[in-house]
Motif scaffolding. Structure first.
Motif, PDB file in Angstrom:
ATOM      1  N   GLN A 265     -43.033  40.248  30.678  1.00 17.60           N
ATOM      2  CA  GLN A 265     -44.276  39.870  30.864  1.00 17.60           C
ATOM      3  C   GLN A 265     -44.926  40.243  32.250  1.00 17.60           C
ATOM      4  OE1 GLN A 265     -46.562  38.535  28.368  1.00 17.60           O
ATOM      5  NE2 GLN A 265     -47.979  39.158  30.064  1.00 17.60           N
TER       6      GLN A 265
ATOM      7  N   THR B 191     -34.879  41.279  39.089  1.00 16.60           N
ATOM      8  CA  THR B 191     -33.636  40.536  38.544  1.00 16.60           C
ATOM      9  C   THR B 191     -33.400  39.682  39.829  1.00 16.60           C
ATOM     10  OG1 THR B 191     -32.337  42.578  39.114  1.00 16.60           O
ATOM     11  CG2 THR B 191     -33.304  42.459  36.956  1.00 16.60           C
TER      12      THR B 191
ATOM     13  N   LYS C 171     -33.500  36.942  42.676  1.00 19.96           N
ATOM     14  CA  LYS C 171     -34.241  35.648  42.902  1.00 19.96           C
ATOM     15  C   LYS C 171     -34.401  35.408  44.258  1.00 19.96           C
ATOM     16  CE  LYS C 171     -33.758  33.775  38.504  1.00 19.96           C
ATOM     17  NZ  LYS C 171     -34.908  33.278  37.642  1.00 19.96           N
TER      18      LYS C 171
ATOM     19  N   SER D 248     -49.859  30.543  37.926  1.00 19.50           N
ATOM     20  CA  SER D 248     -48.813  30.025  38.707  1.00 19.50           C
ATOM     21  C   SER D 248     -47.547  30.857  38.300  1.00 19.50           C
ATOM     22  CB  SER D 248     -48.287  28.441  38.219  1.00 19.50           C
ATOM     23  OG  SER D 248     -47.101  28.028  39.094  1.00 19.50           O
TER      24      SER D 248
ATOM     25  N   ALA E 213     -44.827  30.364  39.239  1.00 17.31           N
ATOM     26  CA  ALA E 213     -43.542  29.605  39.171  1.00 17.31           C
ATOM     27  C   ALA E 213     -43.135  29.059  37.673  1.00 17.31           C
ATOM     28  CB  ALA E 213     -43.472  28.212  39.959  1.00 17.31           C
ATOM     29  N   GLN E 214     -44.208  29.442  36.893  1.00 11.32           N
ATOM     30  CA  GLN E 214     -43.713  29.070  35.298  1.00 11.32           C
ATOM     31  C   GLN E 214     -42.976  30.000  34.980  1.00 11.32           C
ATOM     32  OE1 GLN E 214     -47.861  29.397  33.552  1.00 11.32           O
ATOM     33  NE2 GLN E 214     -48.297  27.347  34.381  1.00 11.32           N
ATOM     34  N   ARG E 215     -42.225  29.587  33.671  1.00  8.56           N
ATOM     35  CA  ARG E 215     -41.269  30.587  33.163  1.00  8.56           C
ATOM     36  C   ARG E 215     -41.842  31.604  32.362  1.00  8.56           C
ATOM     37  NH1 ARG E 215     -37.136  28.856  35.888  1.00  8.56           N
ATOM     38  NH2 ARG E 215     -36.877  26.613  35.741  1.00  8.56           N
ATOM     39  N   PHE E 216     -42.282  32.757  33.130  1.00  7.91           N
ATOM     40  CA  PHE E 216     -43.022  33.797  32.337  1.00  7.91           C
ATOM     41  C   PHE E 216     -41.590  34.956  32.432  1.00  7.91           C
ATOM     42  CE2 PHE E 216     -46.669  32.630  34.486  1.00  7.91           C
ATOM     43  CZ  PHE E 216     -47.451  32.106  33.225  1.00  7.91           C
ATOM     44  N   SER E 217     -41.696  35.666  31.289  1.00 11.23           N
ATOM     45  CA  SER E 217     -40.310  36.527  30.973  1.00 11.23           C
ATOM     46  C   SER E 217     -40.644  37.774  31.989  1.00 11.23           C
ATOM     47  CB  SER E 217     -40.454  36.996  29.468  1.00 11.23           C
ATOM     48  OG  SER E 217     -41.443  37.833  29.446  1.00 11.23           O
TER      49      SER E 217
END
Length: 54
Positions: free
Chosen positions: A21, A46, A48, A12, A14-18
């Motif tokens: 990463q 950068t 969204k 997903s 939508a998870q908080r991946f850097s």
């Protein structure tokens, strides 16, 4: 698309991946649409985007 499939399985986005990463994965992995298995591109930057569901 906020969900993609890799050889390892579903992830997903939508998870908080850097950002680092995601950029690394973009170079190393191939992503596919979970529904039709077509290749998709991972967009990692950068800016969204806003997704509106109606």
């Amino acid at each position: 698309m906020l969900v993609a499939q890799t050889e390892e399985g579903l992830i997903s986005l939508a998870q908080r991946f850097s950002l680092e990463q995601l950029k690394l994965w973009k170079k190393e992995k191939q992503f596919y649409c979970p529904s039709c298995q077509s290749p998709v591109q991972l967009k990692a930057g950068t800016k969204k985007s806003l997704i509106l569901l109606t």
